[in-house]
Design a protein around this motif. Structure first.
Motif, PDB file in Angstrom:
ATOM      1  N   CYS A 271      -3.468   5.423   0.680  1.00  0.00           N
ATOM      2  CA  CYS A 271      -4.166   4.298   1.419  1.00  0.00           C
ATOM      3  C   CYS A 271      -5.257   4.789   2.363  1.00  0.00           C
TER       4      CYS A 271
ATOM      5  N   ARG B 255      -8.061  10.305   7.545  1.00  0.00           N
ATOM      6  CA  ARG B 255      -7.543  11.560   8.069  1.00  0.00           C
ATOM      7  C   ARG B 255      -7.447  12.543   7.259  1.00  0.00           C
TER       8      ARG B 255
ATOM      9  N   ILE C 281       0.938  -1.196   0.029  1.00  0.00           N
ATOM     10  CA  ILE C 281      -0.060  -0.090   0.081  1.00  0.00           C
ATOM     11  C   ILE C 281       0.909   1.208   0.048  1.00  0.00           C
TER      12      ILE C 281
ATOM     13  N   GLU D 247      -5.880   4.668   5.564  1.00  0.00           N
ATOM     14  CA  GLU D 247      -5.547   5.691   6.771  1.00  0.00           C
ATOM     15  C   GLU D 247      -5.281   7.176   6.315  1.00  0.00           C
ATOM     16  N   ASP D 248      -4.805   7.520   5.066  1.00  0.00           N
ATOM     17  CA  ASP D 248      -4.788   8.757   4.563  1.00  0.00           C
ATOM     18  C   ASP D 248      -5.886   9.466   4.348  1.00  0.00           C
TER      19      ASP D 248
ATOM     20  N   TRP E 164      -1.293  17.918   6.521  1.00  0.00           N
ATOM     21  CA  TRP E 164      -1.461  17.972   5.196  1.00  0.00           C
ATOM     22  C   TRP E 164      -1.113  19.291   4.591  1.00  0.00           C
TER      23      TRP E 164
ATOM     24  N   SER F  81       2.115   5.906   7.579  1.00  0.00           N
ATOM     25  CA  SER F  81       1.446   7.013   6.729  1.00  0.00           C
ATOM     26  C   SER F  81       1.529   8.106   7.521  1.00  0.00           C
ATOM     27  N   LEU F  82       1.104   9.337   7.046  1.00  0.00           N
ATOM     28  CA  LEU F  82       1.414  10.550   8.084  1.00  0.00           C
ATOM     29  C   LEU F  82      -0.016  10.506   8.791  1.00  0.00           C
ATOM     30  N   VAL F  83       0.272  11.290  10.005  1.00  0.00           N
ATOM     31  CA  VAL F  83      -0.768  11.654  10.828  1.00  0.00           C
ATOM     32  C   VAL F  83      -1.146  10.383  11.854  1.00  0.00           C
ATOM     33  N   LYS F  84      -0.225   9.582  11.893  1.00  0.00           N
ATOM     34  CA  LYS F  84      -0.394   8.536  12.770  1.00  0.00           C
ATOM     35  C   LYS F  84       0.080   8.401  14.026  1.00  0.00           C
TER      36      LYS F  84
ATOM     37  N   TYR G 136      -3.288  10.801  -1.325  1.00  0.00           N
ATOM     38  CA  TYR G 136      -3.823  10.356  -0.509  1.00  0.00           C
ATOM     39  C   TYR G 136      -4.146   8.732  -0.496  1.00  0.00           C
TER      40      TYR G 136
ATOM     41  N   TRP H 103      -5.448  17.099  12.243  1.00  0.00           N
ATOM     42  CA  TRP H 103      -5.183  16.591  10.944  1.00  0.00           C
ATOM     43  C   TRP H 103      -4.809  17.436   9.645  1.00  0.00           C
TER      44      TRP H 103
ATOM     45  N   PHE I  36       6.510   5.590   4.886  1.00  0.00           N
ATOM     46  CA  PHE I  36       6.584   4.126   4.945  1.00  0.00           C
ATOM     47  C   PHE I  36       8.386   4.096   4.764  1.00  0.00           C
TER      48      PHE I  36
END
Ligand SMILES: Cc1cc2nc3c(=O)[nH]c(=O)nc-3n(C[C@H](O)[C@H](O)[C@H](O)COP(=O)(O)OP(=O)(O)OC[C@H]3O[C@@H](n4cnc5c(N)ncnc54)[C@H](O)[C@@H]3O)c2cc1C
Ligand code: FES
Lengths: 399, 95
Positions: B29, B35, A12, B31-32, A173, A56-59, B27, A169, A189
């Motif tokens: 995946c 969010r 992914i 999860e993207d 971005w 991925s971002l924001v995690k 964006y 969030w 990743f």
């Protein structure tokens, strides 16, 4: 050479690796802090920048936080970082084209103890000397600001109308896209697993997507920053501390400020989607494991119905947890550590309030790397303060 | 020509086209998308939209569905009121 085995790349993930094998600056961590730094670097003209995030971002914590932004602190450092960041948040949408739903409804602190009220009164006077408009208010006024508030058992309150909440969030971005527009590369990743060191410098960052040469490295790895620093043998007094949080179903706007009950570190605000978002200063532990507990939900609910009985029927939709990156004095570690590689810049240890000061941390760190005079003296945030014992804790930490 | 809007996430008012557009903007995946667009964050907490969104990601990116990330489902399973949670000697939601 230090490092560990490669981390496999999931399907992914964006499959293309970094465009180059060397960058002027490699920022490790793509949360609010890492991306604010990358964006500010680019604004200063340093665009040869790669931001790495292992996921991925924001995690990380940036995607898990309560959205609170306040200047009601008791140390000059935290007040100055927050005040200047509030100004930056006001311009965020115009600069990045992303709406962070920044809303200045104030922060209202309630206390149930006389000694704490004296401390809050002193803190308000101190904040006033920095131009923060905090006022000690009567409980009747608190009830006017928050309709339906029950103040039984409280002894007093303070209120700063300029404090705010935002939705975390879009911050990520917004900075990501704005930085990319200026030429910064952001790679997800991409797990930093080690460093190549020559003399007193890091020459390259080892990742699951190859080894990447660099002139500067930034440790913006949040609650993972201690582990990252250990890869070059540097010990940071940063501990991951698990905190829980929850969100309710959306309601019509009724709650102006972030409401805080200092007796258990309860905080709640209403975001621009209408949901109530809040957490507690209790039920915390040193951990990177993020389970949600019923005990937390129950204590949060009890405090909610005690303060705002009419919210009884409102339903909780979702709860989750995340980790603070906590330092002994609740202030961040910024700049280059004397005992570490001379090109490794720290930007971590945010102790539960990193999002609200991220614009200013981004700016200061970028100024340092660009060789400019920093807006605030970074020595106050140096790692060395811990070994020299120059600690002055800020007791206004909540949640 | 007017095309009917096909909704992917009704709770959060997100159409298939919104989602497709976001995937192609990067964006890419689940999860993207959660969010960025808010897919799966509404009152049903994704029960009605997560699988459809995963399917869309798989189709748009040409990946097998097993490769698509899924969001973490979080408690409570059904919405529970503050009053229920705050009630003494009760350990959960009893309808
Ligand atoms: C429940 C909760 C409530 C909070 N409430 C507030 C609040 O109201 N206001 C406020 O200002 N702050 C709040 N905070 C704190 C705030 O969220 C953090 O201080 C802030 O988000 C820190 O940002 P960061 O970029 O440093 O960390 P993060 O967002 O955690 O980013 C660090 C990133 O580094 C990446 N990373 C780690 N190791 C590696 C590696 N080896 N290689 C590559 N990438 C790596 C991680 O994947 C992560 O994305 C709260 C925190 C929590 C947990
Ligand atoms: S349909 Fe998407 S959250 Fe309910």
């Amino acid at each position: 050479m230090t490092g560990s085995a490669d981390v496999p790349l999931p399907l992914i993930a964006p499959q293309a690796g970094p465009k180059k094998d060397r960058y002027e600056v490699v920022v490790i961590g793509g949360g609010a802090i890492g991306l604010a730094i990358a964006y500010e670097l680019a604004k200063l003209g340093l665009t040869d920048v790669l931001v790495l995030d292992k996921d991925s971002l924001v995690k990380g914590a940036t995607g898990r936080n309560g959205g609170g932004v306040r200047a009601q602190w008791t140390s000059t450092e935290n007040i100055q970082l927050a005040q200047r960041s509030i100004t930056a948040f006001k311009n965020f949408a115009a600069e990045t084209g992303h709406n962070s739903f920044f809303r200045q409804g104030g922060y209202l602190f309630l206390t149930r103890s006389e000694p704490q009220m004296q401390a809050l009164t002193k803190a308000a006077a101190f904040q006033n000397t920095h131009g923060v408009r905090t006022r000690v208010i009567a409980l009747e006024e608190a009830t006017r600001i928050v309709p339906g508030l029950h103040t039984g058992g409280c002894v007093g309150a303070t209120f700063n109308p300029d404090d705010a909440v935002l939705f975390p969030w879009p911050l990520v971005w917004g900075w990501k896209e704005a930085a990319e527009k200026l030429g910064v590369e952001v790679l997800t990743f991409a797990h930093a697993t080690g460093f190549e060191v020559s003399g007193s410098r890091i020459t390259a960052v080892r990742t699951n997507r190859g080894t990447i040469g660099c002139t500067w490295v930034v440790n913006a790895a949040g609650a993972w920053s201690r582990d990252l620093a250990r890869l070059v043998g540097l010990e940071l007094p940063v501990k991951p501390e698990r905190h829980e949080i929850l969100v309710s179903e959306p309601l019509k706007p009724f709650l102006g400020p972030m409401l805080v009950d200092l007796s258990n570190g309860y905080y709640v605000n209403q975001d621009m989607r209408g949901e109530l978002v809040g957490g507690l200063g209790t039920h915390t532990e040193e951990s990177m494991e993020w389970h949600s507990s019923l005990e937390f939900a129950r204590e949060f609910a009890k405090t909610t119905v005690r303060l705002l009985p009419r919210l009884g029927p409102v339903r909780v939709l979702r709860q989750w947890a995340g980790s603070y990156d906590k330092t002994p004095d609740a202030k961040p570690i910024l700049g280059v550590a004397e005992t570490g590689p001379i090109n490794l810049v720290q930007a971590n240890g945010f102790s539960g309030h990193g999002m609200m000061i991220s614009p200013m941390v981004g700016r200061l760190t970028a100024q340092l790397i660009a060789g400019q005079k920093t807006d605030l003296d970074l020595r106050r945030f140096a790692l060395e303060r811990f070994s020299r014992g120059e600690l002055e804790a800020d007791p206004m930490v909540i949640g | 020509m007017v095309t009917a809007k096909e909704f992917l996430c009704r709770c959060e008012d997100i159409t298939m086209d919104d989602c497709r557009g976001a995937i192609h903007e990067g964006y890419s995946c689940f999860e993207d998308l959660k969010r960025f667009l808010g897919v799966g964050t509404g009152p049903c907490q994704g029960k009605a939209c997560v699988s459809a969104c995963m399917r869309l990601v798989a189709d748009e990116r040409g990946l097998p569905i097993e490769a698509v990330d899924v969001m973490t489902f979080r408690p409570p399973v059904r919405p529970v009121s503050f009053a229920t949670l705050a009630a003494p000697d009760q350990t959960g939601d009893r309808p």
